[in-house]
Design a protein around this motif. Structure first.
Motif, PDB file in Angstrom:
ATOM      1  N   ARG A 143       0.819  -1.210   0.000  1.00 55.81           N
ATOM      2  CA  ARG A 143       0.000   0.000   0.000  1.00 55.81           C
ATOM      3  C   ARG A 143       0.854   1.261   0.000  1.00 55.81           C
ATOM      4  NH1 ARG A 143      -3.451  -3.409   3.189  1.00 55.81           N
ATOM      5  NH2 ARG A 143      -5.424  -3.651   2.100  1.00 55.81           N
ATOM      6  N   ARG A 144       2.144   1.111   0.357  1.00 54.92           N
ATOM      7  CA  ARG A 144       3.056   2.261   0.417  1.00 54.92           C
ATOM      8  C   ARG A 144       4.289   1.976  -0.444  1.00 54.92           C
ATOM      9  NH1 ARG A 144       2.359   1.239   6.263  1.00 54.92           N
ATOM     10  NH2 ARG A 144       4.598   0.999   6.313  1.00 54.92           N
ATOM     11  N   PRO A 145       4.126   1.972  -1.774  1.00 54.34           N
ATOM     12  CA  PRO A 145       5.232   1.559  -2.640  1.00 54.34           C
ATOM     13  C   PRO A 145       6.440   2.500  -2.605  1.00 54.34           C
ATOM     14  CG  PRO A 145       3.424   2.395  -3.967  1.00 54.34           C
ATOM     15  CD  PRO A 145       2.924   2.314  -2.553  1.00 54.34           C
ATOM     16  N   VAL A 146       6.209   3.795  -2.538  1.00 53.44           N
ATOM     17  CA  VAL A 146       7.337   4.740  -2.545  1.00 53.44           C
ATOM     18  C   VAL A 146       8.135   4.594  -1.252  1.00 53.44           C
ATOM     19  CG1 VAL A 146       7.966   7.178  -2.606  1.00 53.44           C
ATOM     20  CG2 VAL A 146       6.164   6.318  -4.109  1.00 53.44           C
ATOM     21  N   GLU A 147       7.444   4.487  -0.128  1.00 56.09           N
ATOM     22  CA  GLU A 147       8.130   4.320   1.161  1.00 56.09           C
ATOM     23  C   GLU A 147       8.923   3.019   1.191  1.00 56.09           C
ATOM     24  OE1 GLU A 147       6.861   3.286   5.679  1.00 56.09           O
ATOM     25  OE2 GLU A 147       5.651   4.814   4.668  1.00 56.09           O
ATOM     26  N   LEU A 148       8.325   1.927   0.724  1.00 55.02           N
ATOM     27  CA  LEU A 148       9.017   0.639   0.715  1.00 55.02           C
ATOM     28  C   LEU A 148      10.216   0.678  -0.230  1.00 55.02           C
ATOM     29  CD1 LEU A 148       9.360  -2.306   1.484  1.00 55.02           C
ATOM     30  CD2 LEU A 148       7.596  -2.890  -0.184  1.00 55.02           C
ATOM     31  N   ALA A 149      10.046   1.245  -1.416  1.00 53.27           N
ATOM     32  CA  ALA A 149      11.152   1.320  -2.375  1.00 53.27           C
ATOM     33  C   ALA A 149      12.303   2.149  -1.820  1.00 53.27           C
ATOM     34  CB  ALA A 149      10.656   1.909  -3.701  1.00 53.27           C
ATOM     35  N   THR A 150      11.996   3.285  -1.219  1.00 52.97           N
ATOM     36  CA  THR A 150      13.033   4.147  -0.653  1.00 52.97           C
ATOM     37  C   THR A 150      13.777   3.437   0.471  1.00 52.97           C
ATOM     38  OG1 THR A 150      11.676   6.064  -1.205  1.00 52.97           O
ATOM     39  CG2 THR A 150      13.435   6.408   0.392  1.00 52.97           C
ATOM     40  N   THR A 151      13.040   2.810   1.356  1.00 56.57           N
ATOM     41  CA  THR A 151      13.649   2.099   2.479  1.00 56.57           C
ATOM     42  C   THR A 151      14.513   0.949   2.001  1.00 56.57           C
ATOM     43  OG1 THR A 151      11.788   2.663   3.894  1.00 56.57           O
ATOM     44  CG2 THR A 151      13.146   0.806   4.583  1.00 56.57           C
ATOM     45  N   LEU A 152      14.000   0.169   1.081  1.00 60.07           N
ATOM     46  CA  LEU A 152      14.725  -0.993   0.579  1.00 60.07           C
ATOM     47  C   LEU A 152      16.010  -0.578  -0.140  1.00 60.07           C
ATOM     48  CD1 LEU A 152      14.453  -4.012   0.636  1.00 60.07           C
ATOM     49  CD2 LEU A 152      13.027  -3.895  -1.387  1.00 60.07           C
ATOM     50  N   LEU A 153      15.953   0.490  -0.926  1.00 59.84           N
ATOM     51  CA  LEU A 153      17.155   0.981  -1.604  1.00 59.84           C
ATOM     52  C   LEU A 153      18.188   1.480  -0.603  1.00 59.84           C
ATOM     53  CD1 LEU A 153      15.796   2.842  -4.745  1.00 59.84           C
ATOM     54  CD2 LEU A 153      17.323   0.873  -4.687  1.00 59.84           C
ATOM     55  N   ALA A 154      17.739   2.224   0.406  1.00 55.34           N
ATOM     56  CA  ALA A 154      18.679   2.751   1.398  1.00 55.34           C
ATOM     57  C   ALA A 154      19.357   1.620   2.173  1.00 55.34           C
ATOM     58  CB  ALA A 154      17.946   3.690   2.353  1.00 55.34           C
ATOM     59  N   VAL A 155      18.587   0.650   2.623  1.00 54.91           N
ATOM     60  CA  VAL A 155      19.144  -0.467   3.383  1.00 54.91           C
ATOM     61  C   VAL A 155      20.066  -1.299   2.491  1.00 54.91           C
ATOM     62  CG1 VAL A 155      18.528  -2.610   4.586  1.00 54.91           C
ATOM     63  CG2 VAL A 155      17.219  -0.542   4.995  1.00 54.91           C
ATOM     64  N   SER A 156      19.681  -1.483   1.236  1.00 55.73           N
ATOM     65  CA  SER A 156      20.499  -2.242   0.294  1.00 55.73           C
ATOM     66  C   SER A 156      21.825  -1.547   0.035  1.00 55.73           C
ATOM     67  CB  SER A 156      19.740  -2.428  -1.014  1.00 55.73           C
ATOM     68  OG  SER A 156      20.575  -2.998  -1.991  1.00 55.73           O
ATOM     69  N   ARG A 157      21.795  -0.239  -0.148  1.00 58.35           N
ATOM     70  CA  ARG A 157      23.047   0.507  -0.394  1.00 58.35           C
ATOM     71  C   ARG A 157      23.975   0.418   0.811  1.00 58.35           C
ATOM     72  NH1 ARG A 157      19.778   5.055  -3.240  1.00 58.35           N
ATOM     73  NH2 ARG A 157      19.861   4.294  -5.377  1.00 58.35           N
ATOM     74  N   ARG A 158      23.409   0.509   2.005  1.00 59.68           N
ATOM     75  CA  ARG A 158      24.238   0.375   3.217  1.00 59.68           C
ATOM     76  C   ARG A 158      24.857  -1.022   3.295  1.00 59.68           C
ATOM     77  NH1 ARG A 158      20.167   3.401   6.010  1.00 59.68           N
ATOM     78  NH2 ARG A 158      19.261   1.469   6.771  1.00 59.68           N
ATOM     79  N   ALA A 159      24.073  -2.050   2.975  1.00 59.10           N
ATOM     80  CA  ALA A 159      24.581  -3.422   3.038  1.00 59.10           C
ATOM     81  C   ALA A 159      25.667  -3.650   1.994  1.00 59.10           C
ATOM     82  CB  ALA A 159      23.442  -4.416   2.829  1.00 59.10           C
ATOM     83  N   ARG A 160      25.478  -3.118   0.803  1.00 54.11           N
ATOM     84  CA  ARG A 160      26.488  -3.271  -0.251  1.00 54.11           C
ATOM     85  C   ARG A 160      27.756  -2.500   0.088  1.00 54.11           C
ATOM     86  NH1 ARG A 160      24.982  -4.294  -5.973  1.00 54.11           N
ATOM     87  NH2 ARG A 160      23.101  -5.527  -5.898  1.00 54.11           N
TER      88      ARG A 160
END
Length: 170
Positions: A143-160
């Motif tokens: 229901r919150r695609p922009v929030e999920l996409a932003t969060t997932l990208l940020a966490v992914s970049r930190r992990a990488r």
């Protein structure tokens, strides 16, 4: 020496993909209609029995549909019981209703991982970068695609960044 406290779970995003309010009365209405049909069609049955069986059964059939959880926590993207380490996330695209329809349409990849709920119009498409996994992307309703996409990208970049840094290699 005292033991270290357990690592705290960091919830970056969490949502439950519940059913819309109108699904419950609609299913109860269908159950009542079927019970009435059985009562009228089989007069030997006690009149209360089809209602006592079908109405609770209708509710029990809906309960699992409204329990799906989508979360980003502890370095993983969690969709129900599926887990994706965020270090394998290459990109995330927030999809509106038209984008979701296109992503799930004729051109969809046959090995894509899809968890979609038809009553939720929006979704995210998570593109993967894992040579060991044949799955090219995930499409997940939210229901919150922009929030999920932003969060997932940020966490992914930190992990990488943590994985690729020279300090992590030693």
């Amino acid at each position: 020496m005292t033991p270290e406290p357990p690592a705290r779970t960091v919830e970056a995003h969490q949502e439950r993909l519940g059913l819309p309010w109108w699904a419950w009365p609609a299913v109860l209405l269908v159950g009542a209609i079927l019970a009435t049909e059985l009562t009228l069609g089989i007069p030997e049955l006690p009149a209360w029995l089809p209602y006592a069986v079908l109405l609770p059964l209708a509710v029990l059939l809906l309960v699992p549909l409204g329990r799906l959880r989508v979360a980003v926590r502890d370095g993983e993207f969690l969709v129900d019981d599926a887990r994706l380490p965020v270090e394998f996330v290459a990109d995330v695209v927030a999809l509106d209703a038209a984008g979701k329809r296109e992503a799930l349409g004729v051109g969809a990849h046959p090995t894509a991982f899809v968890v979609q709920r038809p009553w939720i119009g929006t979704a995210v498409q998570v593109l993967l970068d894992d040579p060991a996994d044949p799955t090219p992307y995930w499409v997940v309703s939210t229901r919150r695609p922009v929030e999920l996409a932003t969060t997932l990208l940020a966490v992914s970049r930190r992990a990488r960044a943590g994985r690729d840094s020279p300090a992590a290699a030693s």
